[in-house]
Design an enzyme around this catalytic site. Sequence first.
Site, PDB file in Angstrom:
ATOM      1  CD  GLU A  98      19.186  26.374  57.274  1.00  0.00           C
ATOM      2  OE1 GLU A  98      20.186  27.504  56.756  1.00  0.00           O
ATOM      3  OE2 GLU A  98      18.122  26.244  57.128  1.00  0.00           O
ATOM      4  CG  ASP A 152      17.716  26.173  51.419  1.00  0.00           C
ATOM      5  OD1 ASP A 152      16.593  25.797  52.101  1.00  0.00           O
ATOM      6  OD2 ASP A 152      18.457  26.647  50.903  1.00  0.00           O
ATOM      7  CB  ILE A 189      13.108  26.840  60.342  1.00  0.00           C
ATOM      8  CG1 ILE A 189      12.341  26.280  61.262  1.00  0.00           C
ATOM      9  CG2 ILE A 189      12.124  27.831  59.752  1.00  0.00           C
ATOM     10  CD1 ILE A 189      11.894  27.189  62.657  1.00  0.00           C
ATOM     11  CG  ASP A 190      13.112  25.991  52.834  1.00  0.00           C
ATOM     12  OD1 ASP A 190      13.839  26.452  52.602  1.00  0.00           O
ATOM     13  OD2 ASP A 190      12.566  26.035  51.996  1.00  0.00           O
ATOM     14  CG  ASP A 206      15.763  24.161  55.550  1.00  0.00           C
ATOM     15  OD1 ASP A 206      16.345  24.683  56.399  1.00  0.00           O
ATOM     16  OD2 ASP A 206      15.555  24.772  54.435  1.00  0.00           O
ATOM     17  CB  THR A 242      14.693  31.328  59.456  1.00  0.00           C
ATOM     18  OG1 THR A 242      15.277  29.562  59.645  1.00  0.00           O
ATOM     19  CG2 THR A 242      15.131  31.416  60.617  1.00  0.00           C
TER      20      THR A 242
END
Length: 280
Positions: free
Chosen positions: A70, A220, A92-93, A90, A95
Amino acid sequence: MADLWQNAMDHGVALARRAGEVVREALLTDREVMTKSCSVDLVTQTDQKVEQLIIQSVREKYPTHRFIGEESVAAGEACVLTDEPTWIIDPIDGTTNFVHAFPFVAISIGFSVKKQIEFGVVYSCLEDKMFTARRGKGAFCNGEAIQVSGQTDVHQSIIATEFGSSRETDVVDKIFSSLRKVLCIPVHGVRGAGTAAINMCLVACGSVEAYYETGLHVWDIAAGAVIVTEAGGVLLDTEGGALDLMSRRIVAANSRIIAERIVKEIDPFSPTRDDAPPTL
């Protein structure tokens, strides 16, 4: 290659745990916020730190593998899925959840070969839940097998969705029109964890019957996609066709019956594809 991919998956799980420790520590000390595409599309130094940690470690172990990350894409790298072994990350999915200490934050690591997802790792690090799946081998949470809900009556279902980061009026209108129609089927309720990866894991473990969203990205959903299918679920496009990982549109459900019923209520629209060439 079977053992090789198992070793890669084991490495992904170990990296997700390490990344989760970084996230939990940062929650206590450092949540400095920046923005990307708009004022509600957030990124933190922790997102960037976690992605660098994962990519650096994988690159040392598998120097020929490719990456879609990402933050790398946000920094200008192309988002291209080839036949080569590719890690789709990802860091930190969720954030926005992380920034507000809302307790659903995930590290999502998918791995594809020949454009097919071979394994997925989703670590809900504040809950300490490690979701894993390998193609053809089943889906698990903390080592225990999981499966989708057996509910086939949409009226007895909970549906998950998200509102996304776009605040364009026509996009928001379609999101709310779809939401109203889904709610008025009627269903038992509509929920959202604030992260696509965790919403998909909620489908996989039977907590919700379906999840749909438009405007999300390949990083994601890559890991969650194989977790859902290995738990017995189905994946569709929001217009009812096969899921296209790059289309930024998804319906993940416990069954085709529920998925197709939800598709009927969605006002579809088409965001710019993840693999679209950059505009000059």
